[in-house]
Design an enzyme around this catalytic site. Structure first.
Site, PDB file in Angstrom:
ATOM      1  N   SER A 128      29.233  35.264  50.823  1.00 50.68           N
ATOM      2  CA  SER A 128      29.069  35.311  49.866  1.00 50.68           C
ATOM      3  C   SER A 128      27.941  33.956  48.506  1.00 50.68           C
ATOM      4  CB  SER A 128      30.650  34.919  49.186  1.00 50.68           C
ATOM      5  OG  SER A 128      30.276  34.762  47.681  1.00 50.68           O
TER       6      SER A 128
ATOM      7  N   HIS B 202      27.336  38.934  50.071  1.00 47.50           N
ATOM      8  CA  HIS B 202      28.471  39.315  48.930  1.00 47.50           C
ATOM      9  C   HIS B 202      27.981  38.610  47.907  1.00 47.50           C
ATOM     10  CE1 HIS B 202      32.471  40.114  48.007  1.00 47.50           C
ATOM     11  NE2 HIS B 202      32.827  38.899  47.572  1.00 47.50           N
TER      12      HIS B 202
ATOM     13  N   ASP C 204      29.848  37.764  44.121  1.00 48.49           N
ATOM     14  CA  ASP C 204      30.434  37.929  43.312  1.00 48.49           C
ATOM     15  C   ASP C 204      30.438  37.507  42.166  1.00 48.49           C
ATOM     16  OD1 ASP C 204      32.908  37.826  45.445  1.00 48.49           O
ATOM     17  OD2 ASP C 204      31.454  35.812  46.172  1.00 48.49           O
TER      18      ASP C 204
ATOM     19  N   MET D 263      32.082  37.672  38.254  1.00 42.44           N
ATOM     20  CA  MET D 263      32.911  37.493  37.409  1.00 42.44           C
ATOM     21  C   MET D 263      32.606  37.099  36.500  1.00 42.44           C
ATOM     22  SD  MET D 263      34.591  34.271  39.450  1.00 42.44           S
ATOM     23  CE  MET D 263      34.139  34.543  41.692  1.00 42.44           C
TER      24      MET D 263
ATOM     25  N   HIS E 265      30.908  42.800  44.221  1.00 44.24           N
ATOM     26  CA  HIS E 265      32.251  42.703  44.353  1.00 44.24           C
ATOM     27  C   HIS E 265      32.651  42.349  42.954  1.00 44.24           C
ATOM     28  CE1 HIS E 265      36.139  39.446  45.200  1.00 44.24           C
ATOM     29  NE2 HIS E 265      36.674  40.627  44.466  1.00 44.24           N
TER      30      HIS E 265
ATOM     31  N   MET F  86      34.453  41.272  39.723  1.00 42.36           N
ATOM     32  CA  MET F  86      35.727  41.068  39.212  1.00 42.36           C
ATOM     33  C   MET F  86      35.992  40.604  37.451  1.00 42.36           C
ATOM     34  SD  MET F  86      36.017  37.903  42.137  1.00 42.36           S
ATOM     35  CE  MET F  86      34.409  37.995  42.051  1.00 42.36           C
TER      36      MET F  86
ATOM     37  N   MET G  62      42.083  40.633  49.189  1.00 42.08           N
ATOM     38  CA  MET G  62      41.630  38.920  49.096  1.00 42.08           C
ATOM     39  C   MET G  62      42.414  38.730  49.390  1.00 42.08           C
ATOM     40  SD  MET G  62      39.276  39.182  46.425  1.00 42.08           S
ATOM     41  CE  MET G  62      38.830  37.260  46.773  1.00 42.08           C
TER      42      MET G  62
ATOM     43  N   ASP H  26      38.209  38.714  52.580  1.00 44.81           N
ATOM     44  CA  ASP H  26      37.646  37.842  51.668  1.00 44.81           C
ATOM     45  C   ASP H  26      38.392  36.704  50.776  1.00 44.81           C
ATOM     46  OD1 ASP H  26      36.176  37.077  49.286  1.00 44.81           O
ATOM     47  OD2 ASP H  26      36.013  37.924  47.865  1.00 44.81           O
TER      48      ASP H  26
HETATM   49  C1  DX5 Z   1      36.096  34.732  45.384  1.00 46.38           C
HETATM   50  C2  DX5 Z   1      34.817  35.266  45.594  1.00 46.38           C
HETATM   51  C3  DX5 Z   1      35.026  34.892  47.111  1.00 46.38           C
HETATM   52  C4  DX5 Z   1      34.138  33.752  47.343  1.00 46.38           C
HETATM   53  C5  DX5 Z   1      34.464  33.195  49.219  1.00 46.38           C
HETATM   54  O1  DX5 Z   1      36.938  34.917  44.103  1.00 46.38           O
HETATM   55  O2  DX5 Z   1      35.689  36.619  46.065  1.00 46.38           O
HETATM   56  O3  DX5 Z   1      33.938  36.346  47.612  1.00 46.38           O
HETATM   57  O4  DX5 Z   1      32.776  33.533  47.288  1.00 46.38           O
HETATM   58  O5  DX5 Z   1      34.318  31.940  48.742  1.00 46.38           O
HETATM   59  P1  DX5 Z   1      35.246  31.692  50.331  1.00 46.38           P
HETATM   60  O6  DX5 Z   1      34.773  31.702  51.850  1.00 46.38           O
HETATM   61  O7  DX5 Z   1      34.543  29.666  50.077  1.00 46.38           O
HETATM   62  O8  DX5 Z   1      36.975  30.743  50.373  1.00 46.38           O
HETATM   63 ZN    ZN Z   2      34.221  38.389  46.768  1.00 45.92          ZN
END
Ligand code: DX5
Ligand code: ZN
Length: 220
Positions: free
Chosen positions: A7, A32, A34, A36, A65, A67, A136, A174
């Site tokens: 990620s 990956h 993220d 947000m 991903h 969010m 998650m 994740d």
């Molecule tokens: C959290 C994200 C993850 C995050 C994982 O909201 O969806 O993808 O980056 O990070 P680690 O591996 O550090 O928990």
């Molecule tokens: Zn993620």
């Protein structure tokens, strides 16, 4: 096959290209991303321009991903931007089957993402429309959080739910995965393993990916 999906949330964004090249050298097969929006989760990260830039830079599969609120409005744009995997949270999309179908029509793999406190029952009807489930194992919003231990049992139940229905749905996990627990999640049925801080908060991200892959060598 077990795949490692670093990620980039924990990467150095000023050196994003080099960071991605490093995990590619280490044997990652997925990047990956993220996304947000500061509404669905209490954090703001990156969006379409970054997915486009990463797509120009790497041949790895880009996994967006989402969010965000109103994911149905944006999911196809992420496919057009170069994401070959796009996941949407069940908690925020009342028409998730439609969104998953749209992602697939665009030519990408469609994922249904589910938060730690959301029951598996809520994705039961969406499973046949999904190529993968993003389970998650932390509450989404931030990297570097601690793995929620009850996720292991939930993962086993999700594996059984998919297998009982004879679906080919893959499971991505994740949050909070590192060398200490990667074997447990693979044994419980996860195939795509997201790791942010365990990869990028180390001096050598390529080696960190190799270490995660080696830890799961028995499953290949
Ligand atoms: C959290 C994200 C993850 C995050 C994982 O909201 O969806 O993808 O980056 O990070 P680690 O591996 O550090 O928990
Ligand atoms: Zn993620």
């Amino acid at each position: 096959m077990v795949e490692i999906a670093p990620s980039i949330l924990s990467a150095d964004f000023a050196r994003l290209g080099e960071e991605i090249s490093a995990v590619e050298r280490g044997g990652a097969s997925v990047v990956h991303v993220d996304v947000m929006d500061g509404h669905f989760v209490p954090n703001i990260t990156v969006g379409l321009p970054v997915v486009k830039a990463v797509a120009r830079q790497t041949r790895l599969i880009i996994d967006a991903h989402l969010m965000i609120e109103e994911p149905g409005r944006y999911a196809e744009q992420f496919v057009e931007a170069g994401a070959q995997m796009v996941s949407v949270h069940v908690e925020i999309d009342p028409h998730i089957n439609r969104t998953l179908s749209a992602i697939k029509s665009g030519g990408a793999m469609a994922g249904v993402a589910i938060n730690p406190a959301t029951s598996l029952v809520s994705i039961e009807e969406a499973l046949p429309f999904a190529d993968f489930v993003l389970l998650m194992s932390v509450n989404p919003g931030f990297g570097g959080q601690k793995f929620i231990q009850t996720s292991l049992d939930k993962l086993r139940r999700l594996r059984a739910m998919i297998d009982e229905r004879r679906l080919g749905t893959r499971i991505e996990i994740d949050g909070g995965i590192d060398r200490s627990n990667i074997n447990d999640v693979v044994a419980a049925g996860a195939e795509i393993i997201v790791a942010g801080s365990a990869v990028f908060n180390t001096p050598d991200p390529a080696q960190a990916v190799r270490d995660l892959r080696n830890a799961t060598a028995q499953w290949v």
